[in-house]
Write an enzyme that holds these catalytic residues in place. Sequence first.
Site, PDB file in Angstrom:
ATOM      1  N   PHE A  11       0.814  -1.210   0.000  1.00  0.00           N
ATOM      2  CA  PHE A  11       0.000   0.000   0.000  1.00  0.00           C
ATOM      3  C   PHE A  11       0.853   1.268   0.000  1.00  0.00           C
ATOM      4  O   PHE A  11       0.582   2.222  -0.742  1.00  0.00           O
ATOM      5  CB  PHE A  11      -0.936  -0.023   1.214  1.00  0.00           C
ATOM      6  CG  PHE A  11      -1.580   1.287   1.539  1.00  0.00           C
ATOM      7  CD1 PHE A  11      -2.350   1.952   0.596  1.00  0.00           C
ATOM      8  CD2 PHE A  11      -1.429   1.865   2.792  1.00  0.00           C
ATOM      9  CE1 PHE A  11      -2.949   3.176   0.898  1.00  0.00           C
ATOM     10  CE2 PHE A  11      -2.020   3.076   3.104  1.00  0.00           C
ATOM     11  CZ  PHE A  11      -2.787   3.734   2.150  1.00  0.00           C
ATOM     12  N   ASP A  33      11.760 -13.082  -0.100  1.00  0.00           N
ATOM     13  CA  ASP A  33      11.226 -13.196   1.254  1.00  0.00           C
ATOM     14  C   ASP A  33      12.297 -12.767   2.248  1.00  0.00           C
ATOM     15  O   ASP A  33      13.458 -13.176   2.137  1.00  0.00           O
ATOM     16  CB  ASP A  33      10.812 -14.648   1.502  1.00  0.00           C
ATOM     17  CG  ASP A  33       9.996 -14.818   2.772  1.00  0.00           C
ATOM     18  OD1 ASP A  33      10.414 -14.285   3.818  1.00  0.00           O
ATOM     19  OD2 ASP A  33       8.975 -15.498   2.712  1.00  0.00           O
ATOM     20  N   LEU A  55      10.017  -0.840   4.167  1.00  0.00           N
ATOM     21  CA  LEU A  55       8.594  -0.721   4.480  1.00  0.00           C
ATOM     22  C   LEU A  55       7.915  -2.061   4.685  1.00  0.00           C
ATOM     23  O   LEU A  55       6.802  -2.115   5.204  1.00  0.00           O
ATOM     24  CB  LEU A  55       7.872   0.029   3.346  1.00  0.00           C
ATOM     25  CG  LEU A  55       8.414   1.407   2.958  1.00  0.00           C
ATOM     26  CD1 LEU A  55       7.562   2.018   1.848  1.00  0.00           C
ATOM     27  CD2 LEU A  55       8.489   2.333   4.158  1.00  0.00           C
ATOM     28  N   ALA A  57       6.427  -5.247   6.096  1.00  0.00           N
ATOM     29  CA  ALA A  57       6.066  -5.599   7.475  1.00  0.00           C
ATOM     30  C   ALA A  57       4.667  -6.183   7.482  1.00  0.00           C
ATOM     31  O   ALA A  57       3.910  -6.036   6.515  1.00  0.00           O
ATOM     32  CB  ALA A  57       6.107  -4.364   8.379  1.00  0.00           C
ATOM     33  N   TYR A 123       1.635  -6.224  17.556  1.00  0.00           N
ATOM     34  CA  TYR A 123       2.145  -5.433  16.427  1.00  0.00           C
ATOM     35  C   TYR A 123       3.080  -4.341  16.933  1.00  0.00           C
ATOM     36  O   TYR A 123       4.221  -4.205  16.469  1.00  0.00           O
ATOM     37  CB  TYR A 123       0.985  -4.818  15.645  1.00  0.00           C
ATOM     38  CG  TYR A 123       1.423  -3.744  14.682  1.00  0.00           C
ATOM     39  CD1 TYR A 123       2.254  -4.049  13.601  1.00  0.00           C
ATOM     40  CD2 TYR A 123       1.023  -2.423  14.854  1.00  0.00           C
ATOM     41  CE1 TYR A 123       2.670  -3.064  12.718  1.00  0.00           C
ATOM     42  CE2 TYR A 123       1.430  -1.432  13.976  1.00  0.00           C
ATOM     43  CZ  TYR A 123       2.249  -1.753  12.912  1.00  0.00           C
ATOM     44  OH  TYR A 123       2.674  -0.777  12.050  1.00  0.00           O
ATOM     45  N   LYS A 127       7.284  -3.914  16.615  1.00  0.00           N
ATOM     46  CA  LYS A 127       7.930  -2.744  16.013  1.00  0.00           C
ATOM     47  C   LYS A 127       8.953  -2.125  16.965  1.00  0.00           C
ATOM     48  O   LYS A 127      10.045  -1.709  16.556  1.00  0.00           O
ATOM     49  CB  LYS A 127       6.865  -1.710  15.619  1.00  0.00           C
ATOM     50  CG  LYS A 127       6.110  -2.041  14.348  1.00  0.00           C
ATOM     51  CD  LYS A 127       7.030  -2.025  13.137  1.00  0.00           C
ATOM     52  CE  LYS A 127       6.284  -2.080  11.836  1.00  0.00           C
ATOM     53  NZ  LYS A 127       7.187  -1.993  10.663  1.00  0.00           N
ATOM     54  N   PHE A 149       1.948   7.816  12.157  1.00  0.00           N
ATOM     55  CA  PHE A 149       0.648   7.698  12.791  1.00  0.00           C
ATOM     56  C   PHE A 149      -0.338   7.198  11.724  1.00  0.00           C
ATOM     57  O   PHE A 149       0.019   7.050  10.563  1.00  0.00           O
ATOM     58  CB  PHE A 149       0.234   9.048  13.382  1.00  0.00           C
ATOM     59  CG  PHE A 149       0.966   9.375  14.672  1.00  0.00           C
ATOM     60  CD1 PHE A 149       0.296   9.435  15.874  1.00  0.00           C
ATOM     61  CD2 PHE A 149       2.348   9.580  14.667  1.00  0.00           C
ATOM     62  CE1 PHE A 149       0.978   9.705  17.066  1.00  0.00           C
ATOM     63  CE2 PHE A 149       3.040   9.850  15.843  1.00  0.00           C
ATOM     64  CZ  PHE A 149       2.351   9.908  17.050  1.00  0.00           C
ATOM     65  N   ASN A 150      -1.563   6.905  12.116  1.00  0.00           N
ATOM     66  CA  ASN A 150      -2.510   6.277  11.188  1.00  0.00           C
ATOM     67  C   ASN A 150      -2.619   7.059   9.882  1.00  0.00           C
ATOM     68  O   ASN A 150      -2.733   8.287   9.897  1.00  0.00           O
ATOM     69  CB  ASN A 150      -3.889   6.168  11.832  1.00  0.00           C
ATOM     70  CG  ASN A 150      -3.902   5.209  12.998  1.00  0.00           C
ATOM     71  OD1 ASN A 150      -3.204   5.417  13.995  1.00  0.00           O
ATOM     72  ND2 ASN A 150      -4.690   4.157  12.891  1.00  0.00           N
ATOM     73  N   ARG A 185      -7.910   9.163  16.201  1.00  0.00           N
ATOM     74  CA  ARG A 185      -6.719   8.847  15.416  1.00  0.00           C
ATOM     75  C   ARG A 185      -6.445   9.959  14.407  1.00  0.00           C
ATOM     76  O   ARG A 185      -7.354  10.669  13.977  1.00  0.00           O
ATOM     77  CB  ARG A 185      -6.909   7.536  14.617  1.00  0.00           C
ATOM     78  CG  ARG A 185      -7.100   6.286  15.452  1.00  0.00           C
ATOM     79  CD  ARG A 185      -5.799   5.840  16.090  1.00  0.00           C
ATOM     80  NE  ARG A 185      -5.966   4.560  16.755  1.00  0.00           N
ATOM     81  CZ  ARG A 185      -6.358   4.391  18.015  1.00  0.00           C
ATOM     82  NH1 ARG A 185      -6.649   5.458  18.744  1.00  0.00           N
ATOM     83  NH2 ARG A 185      -6.471   3.193  18.542  1.00  0.00           N
TER      84      ARG A 185
END
Length: 303
Positions: A11, A33, A55, A57, A123, A127, A149-150, A185
């Site tokens: 994304f 991988d 990126l 994850a 999660y 991290k 942040f979101n 959020r």
Amino acid sequence: MKILLTGASGFTGRPFADMARAAGHEVVALTCDLGDKAALRQQVLAAAPDTVVHLAAISFVGQADDNAFYAVNVVGTMNLLDALLALPQAPHRVLLASSANVYGNCDESPITENQRPAPMNHYATSKLAMEHMARTLGDRLSLMFTRPFNYTGVGQDNKFLIPKLVSHFARRAPSIELGNLHVEREFNDVDMVCAAYLQLIEQGQSGETYNICSGNAYTLLHVIELLSQITGHQIDVTVNPAFVRTGEVHRLCGSPAKLQALPTPKNGLPAARSLEATLRHMLAAAEREQLSVTEVKKTAVHI
């Protein structure tokens, strides 16, 4: 710069790659991988990058297999860094994407990078563990850490909250089941995050941690009201207890002061999208997708 990008098909990776290329950088996508050490080392050596943007994850908090968070987010990152150490010349910068979820519930808001982390789920814990593990190599690699942040945008999977909402409104669904409606959020646009990553690989300082945020937080109810105003559609919202997470972070809003203090990149920064503009952009994409599906069904019936 020659950028080695992990998560290039994801994304955030897709728009970041487009933005980086538009800025004149060469982007090499890591395709193997992160658990395959031999293939990883081979691809890293072949790429010989100036810069690395990591990126890749597992980022969905509701992921069923808790062990996967650590296998990918911690061990996978360790494997990548080990491969980078095998290069004849180390990259000038290595940007590692962490998460603002590491802060957990705290009294400070907006949250600065000095806030002590207190992760509330696997999660976030994975991290933070990734950050600690990577810092052991800080004397050998030029590392930077980001805590976005979101954020949301076109192309995000519908299992995430905002795309789920947008999808329901786009197809005029009569009802939707959600979790806690009162969490707050930031819902920034993915393009803002990508622009921040580009700014950091040009201007960021080694060893530093940067919040990627706007300082603007909204309740979920506000998002629903905005979508209703934009579409003219009212939706019946039901709270499903199964969707209410234990250890929920109630408010997550960051201070962008440290990021904003950096010099403006040579190509400038794109104008930031408002939450309404982001939702309109996502709705337009979702409606086009709905129309495309309808046309395919019509064609199938005619055949």
